[in-house]
Design a protein around this motif. Structure first.
Motif, short mmCIF file in Angstrom:
data_model
loop_
_atom_site.label_atom_id
_atom_site.label_comp_id
_atom_site.label_asym_id
_atom_site.label_seq_id
_atom_site.Cartn_x
_atom_site.Cartn_y
_atom_site.Cartn_z
N UNK A 82 42.46 74.79 1.89
CA UNK A 82 42.67 74.65 3.33
C UNK A 82 41.33 74.70 4.05
N UNK A 83 41.21 73.89 5.09
CA UNK A 83 39.97 73.78 5.85
C UNK A 83 40.26 74.16 7.30
N UNK A 84 39.51 75.13 7.80
CA UNK A 84 39.62 75.54 9.19
C UNK A 84 38.57 74.76 9.98
N UNK A 85 39.04 73.85 10.83
CA UNK A 85 38.16 73.00 11.61
C UNK A 85 37.95 73.64 12.98
N UNK A 86 36.70 73.91 13.30
CA UNK A 86 36.36 74.61 14.54
C UNK A 86 36.02 73.60 15.62
N UNK A 87 36.71 73.66 16.79
CA UNK A 87 36.37 72.74 17.87
C UNK A 87 35.03 73.09 18.49
N UNK A 105 38.35 82.72 16.37
CA UNK A 105 39.79 82.51 16.28
C UNK A 105 40.55 83.80 16.53
N UNK A 106 41.57 83.72 17.39
CA UNK A 106 42.49 84.84 17.60
C UNK A 106 43.65 84.76 16.62
N UNK A 107 44.35 83.61 16.61
CA UNK A 107 45.45 83.41 15.69
C UNK A 107 46.70 84.21 16.02
N UNK A 108 46.80 84.75 17.24
CA UNK A 108 47.99 85.52 17.60
C UNK A 108 49.21 84.61 17.77
N UNK A 109 48.97 83.40 18.22
CA UNK A 109 50.04 82.42 18.37
C UNK A 109 49.61 81.14 17.67
N UNK A 110 50.51 80.63 16.83
CA UNK A 110 50.17 79.50 15.95
C UNK A 110 51.25 78.43 16.06
N UNK A 111 50.83 77.18 16.14
CA UNK A 111 51.74 76.05 16.11
C UNK A 111 51.66 75.38 14.75
N UNK A 112 52.80 75.20 14.11
CA UNK A 112 52.88 74.46 12.85
C UNK A 112 53.40 73.06 13.16
N UNK A 113 52.58 72.05 12.93
CA UNK A 113 52.98 70.65 13.15
C UNK A 113 53.76 70.19 11.93
N UNK A 169 48.67 78.99 21.97
CA UNK A 169 48.17 78.99 20.59
C UNK A 169 46.74 78.48 20.54
N UNK A 170 45.89 79.15 19.76
CA UNK A 170 44.55 78.62 19.53
C UNK A 170 44.39 78.07 18.12
N UNK A 171 45.53 77.87 17.42
CA UNK A 171 45.50 77.34 16.05
C UNK A 171 46.70 76.42 15.84
N UNK A 172 46.42 75.22 15.33
CA UNK A 172 47.45 74.29 14.87
C UNK A 172 47.32 74.13 13.37
N UNK A 174 39.38 64.11 15.21
CA UNK A 174 38.37 63.56 16.11
C UNK A 174 38.35 64.26 17.47
N UNK A 175 39.51 64.73 17.93
CA UNK A 175 39.62 65.29 19.28
C UNK A 175 40.31 66.65 19.26
N UNK A 176 39.80 67.61 18.52
CA UNK A 176 40.48 68.91 18.46
C UNK A 176 40.30 69.70 19.76
N UNK A 177 41.39 70.22 20.28
CA UNK A 177 41.32 71.04 21.49
C UNK A 177 41.43 72.52 21.15
N UNK A 178 41.61 72.82 19.86
CA UNK A 178 41.69 74.21 19.39
C UNK A 178 41.43 74.19 17.89
N UNK A 179 41.43 75.33 17.25
CA UNK A 179 41.23 75.38 15.81
C UNK A 179 42.34 74.62 15.10
N UNK A 180 41.99 73.97 13.99
CA UNK A 180 42.96 73.29 13.14
C UNK A 180 42.86 73.85 11.73
N UNK A 181 43.99 74.18 11.13
CA UNK A 181 44.03 74.51 9.72
C UNK A 181 44.66 73.32 9.01
N UNK A 182 43.84 72.59 8.26
CA UNK A 182 44.24 71.33 7.66
C UNK A 182 44.27 71.44 6.15
#
Length: 281
Positions: free
Chosen positions: A144-149, A155-163, A244-247, A271-279
């Motif tokens: 897994x790769x954490x992409x930093x905007x 990263x807080x990670x208190x609220x997370x969105x799973x796409x 959320x600050x993480x998707x 290309x256009x991250x508005x918050x941290x991405x875990x990919x």
């Protein structure tokens, strides 16, 4: 016969980050140190650069041997500066330093065997002989790769969105994200689809949320109706509403002549991250 003990939540024990001499590297390293400190993980700093090939002609007036020697000296100076920055900024965490005279993305993919997570910048300020291409790292590393905007806070990670999309890559990303999801106060599993798919996707995200609840994660399910071109907008709007600050997302792509061709959602997220991405791929 004694009852089996409950398994401990999955943990991240080692984090890998590429370290260079520039300001964007310092910001990435600072965020990685904060994450390692929070997770009580070991931080592996990797200094990796290589001399760029010289595109010269007999009429360019460039002495190739002198140019290569000067660039090699610069690489060595950059690695020394990167090591100094790492030792200074990561002093408070358990740490390890490694070096490679190699393309950074390739070097990260090789050292990935020693870590649970890789941290990269979305838009590195230098070219790929000196900085890691996030798409290349995602597709080659098997981690897994954490992409930093750009200009992000730690990263807080208190609220997370799973796409959610019902694919192998999304399931891989969900499993890789469990250490973060266990720590989150609120997790939203969001599926974005056309109206005629709404029923099927609702059942999928409810399955995923139930799976996470069974693993001790505070998760809810939601479906948004939007065309393919509006998926990233729906993800970001839902993440904004959640705070959320993480998707978390799967990466869908394939190699085409040493370049990576991605699906539209993956490419836009990278290309256009508005918050941290875990990919994950």
């Amino acid at each position: 016969m004694p009852a089996p003990s409950k398994a401990a939540p999955p943990a991240i024990s080692a984090i890998l980050v590429h370290v260079g001499p520039g300001e964007d590297s310092a910001a990435r390293l600072t965020a990685s140190v904060a994450l390692a400190d929070d997770l009580q993980a070991r931080l592996i700093g990797l200094g990796a650069e290589m001399v760029e090939p010289l595109l010269a002609t007999p009429y360019s007036g460039v002495n190739t041997a002198e140019w290569v020697a000067a660039m090699a000296q610069q690489v060595e100076a950059d690695l020394i500066a990167a090591r100094t920055s790492f030792d200074h900024l990561a002093a408070r965490v358990e740490r390890e330093w490694r070096e490679a005279r190699d393309m950074p993305a390739h070097a990260l993919a090789l050292v990935a065997r020693a870590c649970d997570l890789i941290v990269v910048s979305a838009h590195p300020s230098r070219n790929y002989f000196h900085a890691a291409d996030p798409a290349e790292v995602v597709m080659r590393s098997g981690r897994p790769v954490l992409v930093m905007p750009d200009q992000a806070k730690p990263l807080s990670g208190k609220r997370v969105l799973v796409a959610w999309k019902d694919t192998r890559e999304a399931r891989r990303a969900l499993a890789d994200a469990l250490p973060f999801l266990h720590r989150a106060e609120q997790v939203l599993v969001l599926g974005v689809c056309n109206r005629d798919q709404q029923g099927a996707v609702q059942a999928q995200v409810e399955d995923v949320a139930a799976y996470l609840v069974g693993r001790g994660v505070s998760a809810q399910a939601q479906v948004s109706v939007a065309p393919e071109a509006g998926v990233v907008g729906e993800l970001n709007s839902a993440a904004d509403a959640l705070g959320a600050d993480l998707i978390v997302a799967g990466a869908y792509g394939q190699s085409r002549l040493r370049e990576w061709a991605f699906g539209g959602v993956t490419r836009t997220l990278l290309d256009e991250p508005s918050r941290y991405l875990l990919i994950s791929h």
